[in-house]
Design a protein around this motif. Structure first.
Motif, short mmCIF file in Angstrom:
data_model
loop_
_atom_site.label_atom_id
_atom_site.label_comp_id
_atom_site.label_asym_id
_atom_site.label_seq_id
_atom_site.Cartn_x
_atom_site.Cartn_y
_atom_site.Cartn_z
N ALA A 2 0.82 -1.21 0.00
CA ALA A 2 0.00 0.00 0.00
C ALA A 2 0.86 1.27 0.00
O ALA A 2 0.41 2.34 -0.38
CB ALA A 2 -0.93 0.00 1.21
N LYS A 3 2.11 1.14 0.43
CA LYS A 3 3.05 2.27 0.44
C LYS A 3 3.90 2.31 -0.83
O LYS A 3 4.81 3.14 -0.94
CB LYS A 3 3.97 2.18 1.66
CG LYS A 3 3.25 2.22 3.01
CD LYS A 3 2.67 3.58 3.29
CE LYS A 3 2.07 3.64 4.69
NZ LYS A 3 1.47 4.96 4.98
N GLY A 4 3.65 1.38 -1.75
CA GLY A 4 4.35 1.42 -3.01
C GLY A 4 5.42 0.36 -3.23
O GLY A 4 6.12 0.37 -4.24
N VAL A 5 5.54 -0.58 -2.28
CA VAL A 5 6.53 -1.65 -2.44
C VAL A 5 5.97 -2.72 -3.38
O VAL A 5 4.84 -3.18 -3.22
CB VAL A 5 6.90 -2.28 -1.08
CG1 VAL A 5 7.89 -3.44 -1.27
CG2 VAL A 5 7.48 -1.22 -0.14
N GLU A 6 6.78 -3.10 -4.36
CA GLU A 6 6.40 -4.16 -5.32
C GLU A 6 7.07 -5.46 -4.87
O GLU A 6 8.27 -5.49 -4.62
CB GLU A 6 6.89 -3.74 -6.71
CG GLU A 6 6.55 -4.71 -7.83
CD GLU A 6 7.14 -4.24 -9.17
OE1 GLU A 6 7.54 -5.10 -9.96
OE2 GLU A 6 7.22 -3.01 -9.41
N TRP A 7 6.27 -6.52 -4.76
CA TRP A 7 6.79 -7.80 -4.27
C TRP A 7 6.84 -8.85 -5.38
O TRP A 7 5.89 -8.97 -6.17
CB TRP A 7 5.91 -8.34 -3.14
CG TRP A 7 5.87 -7.48 -1.91
CD1 TRP A 7 4.94 -6.54 -1.60
CD2 TRP A 7 6.80 -7.50 -0.82
NE1 TRP A 7 5.22 -5.96 -0.39
CE2 TRP A 7 6.37 -6.54 0.11
CE3 TRP A 7 7.95 -8.24 -0.54
CZ2 TRP A 7 7.04 -6.29 1.31
CZ3 TRP A 7 8.63 -8.00 0.64
CH2 TRP A 7 8.18 -7.03 1.55
N HIS A 8 7.91 -9.62 -5.41
CA HIS A 8 8.02 -10.80 -6.26
C HIS A 8 8.45 -11.95 -5.33
O HIS A 8 9.64 -12.19 -5.14
CB HIS A 8 9.04 -10.59 -7.38
CG HIS A 8 8.63 -9.55 -8.37
ND1 HIS A 8 8.01 -9.86 -9.57
CD2 HIS A 8 8.74 -8.19 -8.34
CE1 HIS A 8 7.77 -8.73 -10.23
NE2 HIS A 8 8.19 -7.71 -9.51
N LEU A 9 7.46 -12.62 -4.73
CA LEU A 9 7.73 -13.65 -3.73
C LEU A 9 7.70 -15.04 -4.38
O LEU A 9 7.04 -15.26 -5.39
CB LEU A 9 6.71 -13.55 -2.60
CG LEU A 9 6.79 -12.21 -1.83
CD1 LEU A 9 5.57 -12.02 -0.95
CD2 LEU A 9 8.07 -12.15 -0.99
N GLY A 10 8.47 -15.95 -3.79
CA GLY A 10 8.60 -17.27 -4.38
C GLY A 10 9.45 -17.25 -5.64
O GLY A 10 9.37 -18.16 -6.46
N ARG A 11 10.27 -16.22 -5.78
CA ARG A 11 11.09 -16.02 -6.98
C ARG A 11 12.53 -15.72 -6.56
O ARG A 11 12.79 -15.32 -5.43
CB ARG A 11 10.56 -14.84 -7.80
CG ARG A 11 9.11 -14.94 -8.23
CD ARG A 11 8.98 -15.52 -9.63
NE ARG A 11 9.42 -16.89 -9.78
CZ ARG A 11 8.61 -17.95 -9.77
NH1 ARG A 11 7.32 -17.80 -9.57
NH2 ARG A 11 9.10 -19.17 -9.95
N LYS A 12 13.46 -15.91 -7.49
CA LYS A 12 14.83 -15.53 -7.21
C LYS A 12 15.46 -14.87 -8.44
O LYS A 12 15.05 -15.11 -9.58
CB LYS A 12 15.67 -16.73 -6.78
CG LYS A 12 15.87 -17.80 -7.82
CD LYS A 12 16.76 -18.91 -7.24
CE LYS A 12 16.96 -20.03 -8.25
NZ LYS A 12 17.84 -21.09 -7.71
N VAL A 13 16.44 -14.01 -8.17
CA VAL A 13 17.19 -13.35 -9.23
C VAL A 13 18.23 -14.34 -9.74
O VAL A 13 19.02 -14.88 -8.96
CB VAL A 13 17.87 -12.07 -8.71
CG1 VAL A 13 18.75 -11.45 -9.80
CG2 VAL A 13 16.83 -11.06 -8.24
N VAL A 14 18.24 -14.57 -11.05
CA VAL A 14 19.22 -15.50 -11.63
C VAL A 14 20.31 -14.78 -12.40
O VAL A 14 21.37 -15.35 -12.66
CB VAL A 14 18.53 -16.55 -12.53
CG1 VAL A 14 17.60 -17.44 -11.71
CG2 VAL A 14 17.74 -15.88 -13.67
N ALA A 15 20.08 -13.52 -12.78
CA ALA A 15 21.11 -12.77 -13.51
C ALA A 15 20.93 -11.28 -13.28
O ALA A 15 19.80 -10.79 -13.12
CB ALA A 15 21.05 -13.07 -15.00
N LEU A 16 22.05 -10.57 -13.26
CA LEU A 16 22.08 -9.11 -13.20
C LEU A 16 22.95 -8.64 -14.36
O LEU A 16 24.13 -9.00 -14.43
CB LEU A 16 22.66 -8.62 -11.87
CG LEU A 16 21.85 -8.87 -10.61
CD1 LEU A 16 22.65 -8.48 -9.37
CD2 LEU A 16 20.52 -8.12 -10.64
N ARG A 17 22.36 -7.83 -15.24
CA ARG A 17 23.09 -7.39 -16.42
C ARG A 17 23.07 -5.86 -16.52
O ARG A 17 22.10 -5.21 -16.16
CB ARG A 17 22.49 -8.01 -17.69
CG ARG A 17 22.38 -9.53 -17.61
CD ARG A 17 22.07 -10.17 -18.95
NE ARG A 17 21.69 -11.56 -18.78
CZ ARG A 17 22.56 -12.56 -18.60
NH1 ARG A 17 23.84 -12.31 -18.54
NH2 ARG A 17 22.13 -13.82 -18.45
#
Length: 390
Positions: free
Chosen positions: A200-215
């Motif tokens: 509600a304060k603007g945080v976007e959630w991606h739960l049950g997920r993981k980052v596999v690459a940073l480019r």
């Protein structure tokens, strides 16, 4: 050799290092005390790093006591900017980039190091971990006003930073492998309320997920998730956890497990070396946070001065610094069979208790107005612990 004539060397200038130095100076006004740190030796509150934005703090204003003042107050020999390369237990010397420092007793207050998850891509090194004042300074300098910030990790630090960033006009995006925020500390009912309050304060959630690459991309970093979703942001904060700093102790032949193993007085497998804080593994297990550090310092100081004193931990409850949804908790003990049960769910908030197999309360989570019950619950559990010990 008397306690007052012994030379005690402390490695680490965080709360643990300075905490034990304060206690040593109280007990031994004339003892020779040396502090070795790779930092500049300023004293500040590390927990304040995750609430500094909303309070309008920059790195320099987070310093509560400059190194010069700490040195004068505690009558220390401060060796700042020195990296400790090894401990020579035979000659009782700390080998530093500025030369050897000999000790009679040594206290390791080495803290913990940020976990670096295995991630592909050419921008992995650009993910920032905020674990000290210099880290925070770098983070602030690289953070454009109102920017989108990817936070890897929805545990205590990641959630607190999401709260702090969202309260100051930034756009946090949190990615975590588990199903709800603080999943290792609170039951799903509480985690979901934290998630919704921050959303509600603007945080976007991606739960049950993981980052596999940073480019690298123009203007920032592109994160690729395991479900193919991409997130572009000018800054990435890594908050996937901390690992006790044990390399120095292990290389010196001290007994280590998850942390540096110590007995109930804080003594390592070497009778002249103690460990405290995030790097230490007590008989009860790891014990980060402020309360156990101060309890340990009050016992390790007399122990190092020749009077073995047992560390007595009170209930190690924690205030989660999420102003969007206040939470206090006492984590369920690691490895104890039991379950969380909802005790209240009303306009005052949520109340959960963790009971072990014998029905004894061993942990709790209170939210919103129920947070006011923390002190009474801690007192009750402390009396219960003392009764059990007796």
């Amino acid at each position: 050799m008397t306690a007052s004539s012994s030379h005690i060397v402390v490695i680490g200038s965080g709360l643990a290092g300075y905490g034990v130095l304060r206690e040593l100076r109280k007990l031994a006004p004339d003892a020779r005390l040396t502090l070795v740190t790779q930092d500049d030796g300023h004293f500040y509150s590390k927990p304040a790093l995750s609430t500094a934005l909303a309070k309008g703090k920059v790195a320099d204003t987070l310093i509560t006591t400059p190194a010069e003042k700490m040195t004068a107050q505690l009558k220390l020999d401060l060796r700042a900017g020195r990296l400790v390369e090894a401990i020579d237990r035979e000659d009782k010397a700390v080998l530093t980039t500025g030369g050897p420092i000999f000790y009679d007793k040594l206290v390791l207050a080495l803290g913990a190091d940020p976990v670096r998850p295995p991630i592909d891509g050419d921008a992995v090194h650009l993910a920032m971990a905020v674990n000290n004042l210099d880290d925070y300074r770098t983070f602030r300098e690289k953070l454009p006003d109102g920017a989108r910030v990817l936070i890897m990790g929805g545990g205590l630090v990641g959630t607190e930073f999401a709260n702090d960033l969202s309260a100051t006009g930034y756009q946090p995006v949190v990615v975590d492998m588990l199903s709800h925020p603080l999943a290792q500390l609170v039951p799903p009912g509480v985690g979901n309320m934290i998630r919704d309050a921050l959303a509600a304060k603007g945080v976007e959630w991606h739960l049950g997920r993981k980052v596999v690459a940073l480019r690298k991309i123009d203007g920032g970093i592109r994160a690729e998730l395991d479900n193919g979703v991409t997130i572009d942001a000018p800054a990435v904060l890594s908050a996937v956890g901390l690992r006790p700093h044990v390399a120095l102790a292990r290389d010196a032949g001290l007994e280590v497990s998850h942390g540096i193993r110590v007995d109930q007085t804080g003594r390592t497998s070497d009778p002249d070396i103690y460990a405290i804080g995030d790097c230490a593994e007590y008989p009860q297990g790891l014990a980060a946070y402020v309360t156990p550090i101060m309890s340990a310092a009050r016992a390790i100081a007399p122990s190092a001065l020749g009077t073995p004193t047992e560390i007595r931990f009170p209930p190690l409850s924690v205030q989660v610094k999420t102003t969007a949804y206040p939470v206090v908790l006492l984590p369920a003990p690691f490895g104890v069979d039991g379950e969380w049960k909802e005790e209240a769910n009303d306009e005052k908030g949520l109340k959960y208790l963790f009971r072990d197999a014998d029905g004894i309360v061993r942990g709790y989570v209170f939210t919103r107005d129920y947070c006011q019950e923390r002190m009474d619950m801690d007192r009750t559990l402390s009396e219960q612990m003392m009764g059990t010990a007796a």
